[in-house]
Motif scaffolding. Structure first.
Motif: not given
Length: 270
Positions: A107-115, A218-227
């Protein structure tokens, strides 16, 4: 069934044209408890999606009035049955717990948000699965339960860290040490949930709204924010998994757990 949809051992996985990936656990005869095959299906899907730039958001759901009641005890009892002493040896015990750790790690390995869309009980590794997600929406009838202590075990799947990080030490201790059920309303008040809704229809609407928002961002913004958020809030995740793996390996070989499995085997035959 579309080309992008598959069902393996009562787990449905799908990615639609928008990049919305969905996992639906449909083992209603076991209240969506996860056996080895179901867990492997979920992990394989998450592992693939973690490598795909076109996956914008992942939704994990349980159908039929349960999110997941945890690891399927029948699986564990059958594993123990292969040991002449009636218990799990160190290798078997580590294998059982590694599955839960790997599920949370996937679950944590997914770069996109997980709901996590929770309707009904989220128990044991089912609760850990929800807690490992980035956004957790639940219905009012839902509840969360770390029932490990009741069968001589400890929380795993990273729950020893993720719960305490969300609800604080006092509430986490009550859940983990006393095995207390946490109703969804209290979980929302304690900061464990991203949203609380009345019923299943409202949950679907809430999740769809969140998905629409995320897909339009933005997919990139979501990934970087999540990280960035993970670096501050989930930095000890791997260390927590290591502690849980060592602790559960020991506990799964204990007399207390073996007695709990023997009691379960007896009740299932009656």
């Amino acid at each position: 069934m579309s080309d992008n949809e598959a069902v393996v051992d009562e787990v449905r996985v799908e990615v639609d044209a928008r990049g919305v990936a969905r996992i639906e656990i449909d083992r209603q005869h076991r209240m969506n408890a996860l056996n080895g095959k179901a867990s492997a299906t979920i992990m394989d899907a998450l592992g693939e999606w973690s490598q795909r730039d076109d996956v914008r958001v992942v939704v994990i759901d349980g159908v039929g009035g349960s999110f997941s009641t945890g690891a399927d005890v029948i699986d564990i009892a059958q594993a123990a049955g292969g040991n002449p002493t009636g218990g799990l040896d160190a290798t078997q015990a580590r294998g059982v717990i590694s599955s839960g750790s790997d599920l949370a790690r996937a679950v944590r390995s997914v770069r996109a948000p997980v709901i996590a869309a929770v309707d009904g009980p989220a128990v044991g590794i089912g609760a850990s699965l929800a807690f490992a997600s980035d956004l957790v929406f639940a219905t009012e009838r839902s509840y969360f339960l770390l029932a490990f202590i009741n069968i001589g075990l400890m929380p795993d799947g990273g729950a020893s860290m993720s719960v305490a990080a969300s609800v604080g030490r006092a509430r986490a201790n009550a859940m983990a040490l006393l095995g207390e059920k946490l109703p969804a309303a209290e979980a929302f008040g304690a900061g464990l949930l991203s949203g609380l809704v009345a019923d299943r229809a409202a949950l679907d609407a809430k999740v769809d709204k969140a998905v629409g928002k995320l897909v339009g961002t933005s997919a990139s913004a979501l990934r970087l924010t999540k990280a960035a958020l993970d670096a501050h809030t989930m930095g000890d995740f791997e260390a927590a998994l290591d502690r849980e793996l060592d602790g559960q390996t020991e506990l799964l070989q204990s007399a207390e757990f073996q007695a709990a499995m023997a009691a379960f085997a007896g009740s299932s035959k009656s």
